[in-house]
Design a protein around this motif. Structure first.
Motif, mmCIF file in Angstrom:
data_model
loop_
_atom_site.group_PDB
_atom_site.id
_atom_site.type_symbol
_atom_site.label_atom_id
_atom_site.label_comp_id
_atom_site.label_asym_id
_atom_site.label_seq_id
_atom_site.Cartn_x
_atom_site.Cartn_y
_atom_site.Cartn_z
ATOM 1 N N GLY A 194 41.774 16.048 47.492
ATOM 2 C CA GLY A 194 42.804 16.713 49.353
ATOM 3 C C GLY A 194 42.032 16.317 50.342
ATOM 4 O O GLY A 194 41.853 15.214 50.350
ATOM 5 N N PRO A 195 42.402 16.315 51.952
ATOM 6 C CA PRO A 195 42.326 15.711 53.160
ATOM 7 C C PRO A 195 40.656 16.398 53.392
ATOM 8 O O PRO A 195 40.027 15.051 54.327
ATOM 9 N N GLY A 196 39.838 16.486 52.676
ATOM 10 C CA GLY A 196 38.181 16.384 53.116
ATOM 11 C C GLY A 196 38.304 17.784 54.042
ATOM 12 O O GLY A 196 38.668 18.117 54.132
ATOM 13 N N GLN A 227 32.978 20.244 61.288
ATOM 14 C CA GLN A 227 33.468 21.488 60.230
ATOM 15 C C GLN A 227 32.126 22.269 58.987
ATOM 16 O O GLN A 227 31.975 22.625 58.663
ATOM 17 N N LEU A 228 31.349 20.708 58.766
ATOM 18 C CA LEU A 228 31.045 20.622 57.756
ATOM 19 C C LEU A 228 29.777 21.166 57.954
ATOM 20 O O LEU A 228 29.284 21.969 56.742
ATOM 21 N N GLY A 229 29.294 21.936 58.969
ATOM 22 C CA GLY A 229 28.334 22.770 59.275
ATOM 23 C C GLY A 229 28.391 23.852 58.828
ATOM 24 O O GLY A 229 27.163 24.933 59.015
ATOM 25 N N MET A 263 28.810 20.425 50.097
ATOM 26 C CA MET A 263 29.936 19.814 49.945
ATOM 27 C C MET A 263 30.018 18.551 51.440
ATOM 28 O O MET A 263 29.244 18.664 52.151
ATOM 29 N N THR A 264 30.272 17.379 50.935
ATOM 30 C CA THR A 264 30.842 16.778 51.251
ATOM 31 C C THR A 264 31.599 16.329 51.322
ATOM 32 O O THR A 264 32.695 16.287 50.648
ATOM 33 N N GLY A 308 38.855 12.830 50.085
ATOM 34 C CA GLY A 308 39.000 14.285 49.507
ATOM 35 C C GLY A 308 37.525 14.720 49.885
ATOM 36 O O GLY A 308 36.711 14.483 50.456
ATOM 37 N N ALA A 309 37.528 15.872 49.090
ATOM 38 C CA ALA A 309 35.867 16.874 48.762
ATOM 39 C C ALA A 309 35.027 16.255 48.171
ATOM 40 O O ALA A 309 35.727 16.159 46.688
ATOM 41 N N ARG A 310 33.851 16.977 47.931
ATOM 42 C CA ARG A 310 33.065 17.428 46.487
ATOM 43 C C ARG A 310 31.503 18.636 47.013
ATOM 44 O O ARG A 310 31.402 18.149 47.726
#
Ligand code: ADP
Length: 412
Positions: A340-342, A347-349, A385-386, A392-394
């Motif tokens: 996906g777009p990651g 927003q990661l926090g 989540m990284t 893409g995301a992991r």
């Protein structure tokens, strides 16, 4: 200059490079002397010195480069006295500041330290050992201060999450019963009336959908707020993944997503609640599939299990919940990669916060990841989540596993 090891690197800085000093001084004589003192400190720690002659130039430099400490003269062509310190500090709070003042002024020194400066040294008593000690202590103090601030922020966040949980339980109980009654009314009316107005069935349908949606949010809230107890058993994580994939099969296939499943054959069992872990995986898989929905190009979900060691643990991560994972501990992990777009870096926090969602109204409640985190925390594990380097995301779930795993890791 030698890079000596007479004492530890100041402030526990990462990497052992030279201490990066910004010397803000317009007087060439004073600048030369300070530089000499710094050179003399080379036997203790190496320094790399950059110069600025005005406040403006100094601010430009700290915005463009990384520094470990700033040595600041207060009398500059474009600013004088305490004003120099405050203007600089406002723009560069993260860097420790050591003021070098023209004369001994106790009052000024106190004011500077009160306002966040590390120290104020009169130039006429300056010497290499004094400067060296002040630099070391300045960097160390700032480092400890920042670590404490970060811990404080995490504690506040944890407090907030607890209050959200309590609030959620309260609201949910208040609203669930009236919703159920409205729904019963709608169902009764839908069957019982012969509407002349053709809009009535549509309106009833919309109302029913709205009730179902509110109900879904409330269920999510209750789930989040539930005081969970786990029923822990020796669990085969590969089986939990397979069971979750089985439940998600339709969702994955109907969205045209390719699935790659890479189980680690040697995975030892972990103490876990299989049902709760399935809930975790389904939430993560749903997010991954939704992130790829409608995207051009390949839509691939890769899920793998493995053994690894904990690394990059934030030093205060999980302290409050008594999480026992430590740097280097053996863990069993499940990784879910999507194309996906990651996740945007700003927003990661916040993605694990309850109610944070970027999905359109009706699609997301913003509770999935907060429930995931809560369940993984209860297992004394860790979920992150990284963004993957290739796009893409992991999502990574790590669960503590016993000494057998440490042996296997050694063999891998
Ligand atoms: P919801 O799915 O209801 O929005 P979540 O708590 O599960 O709630 O997720 C919060 C947000 O995190 C999502 O709205 C999305 O912005 C982001 N997110 C989660 N997983 C992914 C992913 N795999 N790829 C991109 N964004 C994601």
């Amino acid at each position: 200059m030698e890079s000596g090891a007479a004492f530890a690197d100041p402030g526990g800085r990462e990497g052992a490079g030279p201490v990066r000093v910004l010397l803000v001084e317009d007087n060439p004589g004073d600048a030369r002397l300070t530089q000499e003192y710094l050179d003399e400190s080379g036997a203790h720690f190496e320094t790399r010195v950059a110069m600025a002659r005005t406040l403006e130039e100094a601010l430009l430099r700290v915005n463009a480069e990384e520094f470990d400490i700033v040595l600041l003269d207060l009398s500059l062509p474009d600013s004088r006295g305490l004003e120099t310190f405050t203007s600089f500090y406002e723009k560069a709070r993260r860097i420790p500041i050591l003021v070098l003042s023209g004369q001994e002024d106790e009052e000024l020194a106190r004011e500077i330290v009160k306002r966040g400066g590390q120290d104020c040294l009169p130039k006429d008593i300056l010497s290499a050992p004094l400067l060296r000690r002040s630099i070391r202590h300045g960097i160390e103090r700032k480092h400890t201060y920042e670590a404490l601030r970060s811990m404080q922020r995490q504690l506040i966040q944890a407090e907030k999450m607890e209050s959200v949980g309590r609030l959620a339980a309260g609201v949910a109980h208040e609203v669930k019963n009236p919703l159920a009654r409205i729904l019963m009314g709608i169902e009764y009316l839908s069957e019982g009336i012969e509407p002349e107005d053709p809009n009535i069935p549509l309106i009833l349908k919309r109302m029913e959908e709205a009730v179902h949606r509110a109900d879904a949010i409330i269920r999510g809230l209750l789930d989040f707020a539930a005081d969970r107890t786990l029923s822990l058993e020796d669990t085969d994580l590969n089986r939990v993944v397979e069971q979750s994939l089985f439940l998600m099969d339709y969702e994955i296939r109907s969205k045209g997503v390719e699935l790659e499943w890479e189980p680690e054959a040697e995975l030892p069992k972990v103490r876990a609640d299989a049902g709760k872990l399935e809930q975790v995986l389904i939430n993560l898989l749903l997010n991954a599939v939704q992130a790829m929905e409608g995207r051009e190009g390949v839509r691939r979900l890769t899920i793998r299990t493995g053994l690894s060691r904990v690394s990059n643990l934030l030093h205060d991560e999980g302290v409050r919940r008594g999480m026992r994972l430590r740097e280097g501990d053996a863990v069993a992990k499940i990784e879910i990669d999507d194309t996906g777009p990651g996740i945007p870096s700003d927003q990661l926090g916040v993605i694990f916060d309850p109610f944070f969602t970027t999905k359109p109204s009706g699609m997301g409640t913003g509770l999935g990841l907060s429930i995931v985190k809560k369940i993984v925390d209860l297992h004394r594990g860790r979920v992150t989540m990284t963004n993957r380097p290739g796009g893409g995301a992991r999502a990574t779930v790590q669960l503590p596993c016993g000494p057998a795993a440490a042996g296997l890791l050694g063999a891998m």
